[in-house]
Design a protein around this motif. Structure first.
Motif, mmCIF file in Angstrom:
data_model
loop_
_atom_site.group_PDB
_atom_site.id
_atom_site.type_symbol
_atom_site.label_atom_id
_atom_site.label_comp_id
_atom_site.label_asym_id
_atom_site.label_seq_id
_atom_site.Cartn_x
_atom_site.Cartn_y
_atom_site.Cartn_z
ATOM 1 N N MET A 1 8.431 -28.654 49.954
ATOM 2 C CA MET A 1 7.404 -27.615 49.808
ATOM 3 C C MET A 1 7.803 -26.670 48.679
ATOM 4 S SD MET A 1 6.001 -24.958 52.669
ATOM 5 C CE MET A 1 4.766 -23.734 52.270
ATOM 6 N N CYS A 2 6.846 -26.343 47.835
ATOM 7 C CA CYS A 2 7.108 -25.491 46.671
ATOM 8 C C CYS A 2 7.088 -24.009 47.062
ATOM 9 C CB CYS A 2 6.055 -25.757 45.599
ATOM 10 S SG CYS A 2 6.251 -24.754 44.117
ATOM 11 N N LYS A 3 8.151 -23.297 46.695
ATOM 12 C CA LYS A 3 8.181 -21.853 46.878
ATOM 13 C C LYS A 3 7.445 -21.195 45.714
ATOM 14 C CE LYS A 3 12.403 -21.345 49.587
ATOM 15 N NZ LYS A 3 13.686 -20.600 49.690
ATOM 16 N N LYS A 4 6.730 -20.100 45.993
ATOM 17 C CA LYS A 4 5.946 -19.429 44.951
ATOM 18 C C LYS A 4 6.217 -17.931 44.974
ATOM 19 C CE LYS A 4 2.375 -21.077 46.941
ATOM 20 N NZ LYS A 4 0.996 -21.396 47.402
ATOM 21 N N ILE A 5 6.273 -17.358 43.790
ATOM 22 C CA ILE A 5 6.386 -15.908 43.679
ATOM 23 C C ILE A 5 5.450 -15.425 42.585
ATOM 24 C CG2 ILE A 5 8.356 -16.005 42.068
ATOM 25 C CD1 ILE A 5 9.373 -13.426 43.544
ATOM 26 N N PHE A 6 4.708 -14.373 42.878
ATOM 27 C CA PHE A 6 3.794 -13.775 41.907
ATOM 28 C C PHE A 6 4.462 -12.530 41.328
ATOM 29 C CE2 PHE A 6 0.474 -10.924 40.494
ATOM 30 C CZ PHE A 6 -0.436 -11.767 39.859
ATOM 31 N N VAL A 7 4.624 -12.499 40.014
ATOM 32 C CA VAL A 7 5.261 -11.369 39.346
ATOM 33 C C VAL A 7 4.160 -10.476 38.778
ATOM 34 C CG1 VAL A 7 6.905 -10.626 37.589
ATOM 35 C CG2 VAL A 7 7.245 -12.805 38.775
ATOM 36 N N GLY A 8 3.947 -9.344 39.435
ATOM 37 C CA GLY A 8 2.955 -8.375 38.976
ATOM 38 C C GLY A 8 3.646 -7.138 38.424
ATOM 39 N N ALA A 9 2.863 -6.178 37.973
ATOM 40 C CA ALA A 9 3.430 -4.947 37.420
ATOM 41 C C ALA A 9 2.458 -3.794 37.637
ATOM 42 C CB ALA A 9 3.732 -5.107 35.931
ATOM 43 N N THR A 10 3.003 -2.595 37.602
ATOM 44 C CA THR A 10 2.165 -1.407 37.775
ATOM 45 C C THR A 10 1.480 -1.001 36.477
ATOM 46 O OG1 THR A 10 4.076 0.025 37.386
ATOM 47 C CG2 THR A 10 3.554 -0.524 39.681
ATOM 48 N N GLY A 11 1.861 -1.609 35.371
ATOM 49 C CA GLY A 11 1.253 -1.291 34.084
ATOM 50 C C GLY A 11 1.828 -2.167 32.994
ATOM 51 N N GLN A 12 1.349 -1.964 31.771
ATOM 52 C CA GLN A 12 1.885 -2.693 30.636
ATOM 53 C C GLN A 12 3.301 -2.214 30.325
ATOM 54 O OE1 GLN A 12 -1.241 -2.023 27.598
ATOM 55 N NE2 GLN A 12 -1.309 -4.238 27.428
ATOM 56 N N HIS A 13 4.077 -3.106 29.712
ATOM 57 C CA HIS A 13 5.404 -2.778 29.187
ATOM 58 C C HIS A 13 6.397 -2.362 30.266
ATOM 59 C CE1 HIS A 13 2.970 -3.016 25.684
ATOM 60 N NE2 HIS A 13 2.476 -1.801 25.787
ATOM 61 N N CYS A 14 6.204 -2.842 31.507
ATOM 62 C CA CYS A 14 7.188 -2.594 32.566
ATOM 63 C C CYS A 14 8.333 -3.604 32.510
ATOM 64 C CB CYS A 14 6.534 -2.663 33.950
ATOM 65 S SG CYS A 14 5.417 -1.297 34.319
ATOM 66 N N GLY A 15 8.144 -4.674 31.746
ATOM 67 C CA GLY A 15 9.174 -5.717 31.655
ATOM 68 C C GLY A 15 8.873 -6.932 32.511
ATOM 69 N N LYS A 16 7.596 -7.149 32.789
ATOM 70 C CA LYS A 16 7.181 -8.264 33.645
ATOM 71 C C LYS A 16 7.610 -9.625 33.083
ATOM 72 C CE LYS A 16 2.679 -9.054 33.833
ATOM 73 N NZ LYS A 16 2.686 -8.019 32.826
ATOM 74 N N THR A 17 7.415 -9.831 31.779
ATOM 75 C CA THR A 17 7.782 -11.109 31.169
ATOM 76 C C THR A 17 9.291 -11.297 31.168
ATOM 77 O OG1 THR A 17 5.813 -11.070 29.776
ATOM 78 C CG2 THR A 17 7.582 -12.533 29.099
ATOM 79 N N THR A 18 10.039 -10.215 30.961
ATOM 80 C CA THR A 18 11.497 -10.287 31.026
ATOM 81 C C THR A 18 11.945 -10.719 32.418
ATOM 82 O OG1 THR A 18 11.723 -8.546 29.373
ATOM 83 C CG2 THR A 18 13.630 -8.971 30.763
ATOM 84 N N ILE A 19 11.317 -10.184 33.457
ATOM 85 C CA ILE A 19 11.662 -10.571 34.826
ATOM 86 C C ILE A 19 11.272 -12.023 35.089
ATOM 87 C CG2 ILE A 19 11.264 -10.088 37.270
ATOM 88 C CD1 ILE A 19 12.978 -8.005 35.697
ATOM 89 N N SER A 20 10.130 -12.455 34.570
ATOM 90 C CA SER A 20 9.720 -13.861 34.739
ATOM 91 C C SER A 20 10.712 -14.801 34.066
ATOM 92 C CB SER A 20 8.315 -14.068 34.164
ATOM 93 O OG SER A 20 7.344 -13.367 34.904
ATOM 94 N N LEU A 21 11.154 -14.441 32.855
ATOM 95 C CA LEU A 21 12.180 -15.233 32.165
ATOM 96 C C LEU A 21 13.458 -15.294 33.000
ATOM 97 C CD1 LEU A 21 11.807 -14.023 28.479
ATOM 98 C CD2 LEU A 21 11.865 -16.424 29.170
ATOM 99 N N SER A 22 13.839 -14.169 33.570
ATOM 100 C CA SER A 22 15.057 -14.112 34.380
ATOM 101 C C SER A 22 14.936 -15.000 35.608
ATOM 102 C CB SER A 22 15.328 -12.671 34.818
ATOM 103 O OG SER A 22 15.473 -11.828 33.709
#
Length: 363
Positions: A1-22
């Motif tokens: 079974m595939c585990k899933k996580i949704f990476v959201g943010a409270t606004g732009q430039h919070c570092g969402k893509t950096t966290i996704s890369l991590s």
């Protein structure tokens, strides 16, 4: 079974893509098959003949996910698409159907799936499916990234949580990111107090890093929409400092900080020649990332030849040096597939800063 996580943010430039890369880097150390999807893509590029969100294209490029690239950006907001949706030219059901189909396909092919949102929680509302709706539709638990601080972070989280609650999406984690190191523990303490009875785990991501916040030479060229000339191998160098070359040549050189991008007027032949000549000296090469040569006045033939022969990275622009300086000072850097130095730093720091096992156990 595939585990899933949704990476959201409270606004732009919070570092969402950096966290996704991590998360991508850390998950790949544990799971053999890790996938990525950016369901709603507001910023698009062409990648292998496809129109994709720029973050999805970056992930496909960096982590060699070309086989699944066609699934990684199911809904793209290209110019005019929101008007076509509101005019009824695009079916109201299309975004949900496209996202759900792509996620289901990726679930079959992966053990762990990272679903990255776009901007703040309300982004996507114009096409009837915001970030909270996507999280609920896909059944993924939410990691909500917010900026540093106490009052501002709590306010931003509460504002965004309202939409997740309305969509009946499960927010499991709040990640305090881009924190000032000396204030990190205090901010974490008070956010945990604020959300103690919510059932949400409050954790931390990265400390604020000028290295990650500052643009590469390629980003500067892309922003100015001009070619970067000189040594192509140096396009991923990070510009830590921005300096306006208004003083005497000697004074400008003496004031160079580490990895300075120097803005100079085209009529300052002596400064352009001096900077180009110093590019061959290792100590000065560390301090001088490249040049932006500004102004309508053409460079002299000999000056241009010296610049080109030195192979120093440079951009030629006809705007004034002050205009370029103010434009770049307001620029916010986004990570791209060519930013090898930044991506390597993110991966290394992720292993120290992010408790992936704690996140993984709760999914």
């Amino acid at each position: 079974m595939c585990k899933k996580i949704f990476v959201g943010a409270t606004g732009q430039h919070c570092g969402k893509t950096t966290i996704s890369l991590s998360l991508m880097h850390l998950a790949r150390k544990k799971y053999p098959r890790v996938g990525f999807i950016k369901p709603v893509g507001p910023k698009c590029v062409e990648y292998n003949g496809m129109t994709m969100d720029m973050d999805a294209a970056m992930m496909a490029s960096v982590y060699h996910l070309d086989e699944d690239a066609h699934l990684m950006s199911p809904v793209t907001l290209t110019p005019g698409s929101t008007r076509r949706y509101l005019d009824g030219e695009i079916s109201q059901e299309y975004p949900r159907e496209a996202i759900l189909k792509a996620v289901e396909e990726l679930e079959k092919k992966n053990d762990f799936l990272i679903i990255e949102g776009a901007g703040h929680t309300g982004v996507g509302s114009v096409i009837g499916i915001n970030n909270a709706d996507v999280a609920a539709l896909t059944g993924a638990q939410v990691l909500l990234v917010t900026g540093g601080g106490i009052g501002s972070a709590i306010d931003a989280v509460e504002l965004n949580l309202a939409l997740y609650r309305e969509a009946k999406a499960k927010v499991s984690f709040i990640m305090l990111n881009k924190t000032v190191p000396e204030k990190k523990n205090r901010s974490l303490l008070y956010l945990r107090k604020a959300f103690a009875h919510s059932g949400i785990t409050v954790t931390t991501g990265f400390d604020f890093s000028p290295v990650l916040a500052n643009p590469t030479l390629k980003h500067v060229a892309d922003m100015l929409k001009l070619p970067l000339k000189g040594d192509p191998a140096e396009r991923s160098r990070i510009c830590h400092s921005l300096q306006l070359g208004a003083a005497s040549s000697q004074r400008v050189i003496d004031l160079l900080n580490e990895s300075t991008l120097l803005i100079v007027t085209s009529s300052r032949d002596e400064l352009v020649v001096t900077a180009s000549s110093l590019h061959h000296i290792p100590d000065f090469k560390k301090r001088l990332t490249g040049l932006i040569i500004c102004g309508h006045a053409p460079m002299s033939r000999i000056t241009k030849q010296i610049v080109e022969n030195s192979m120093i990275p440079y951009i030629r622009i006809e705007e004034t040096s002050s205009e370029v300086f103010y434009r770049l000072r307001e620029h916010v850097s986004k990570i791209g597939p060519d930013d090898t130095e930044k991506i390597e730093l993110i991966n290394n720091n992720a292993e120290l800063c992010i408790d992936f096992e704690a996140i993984d156990e709760m999914l």
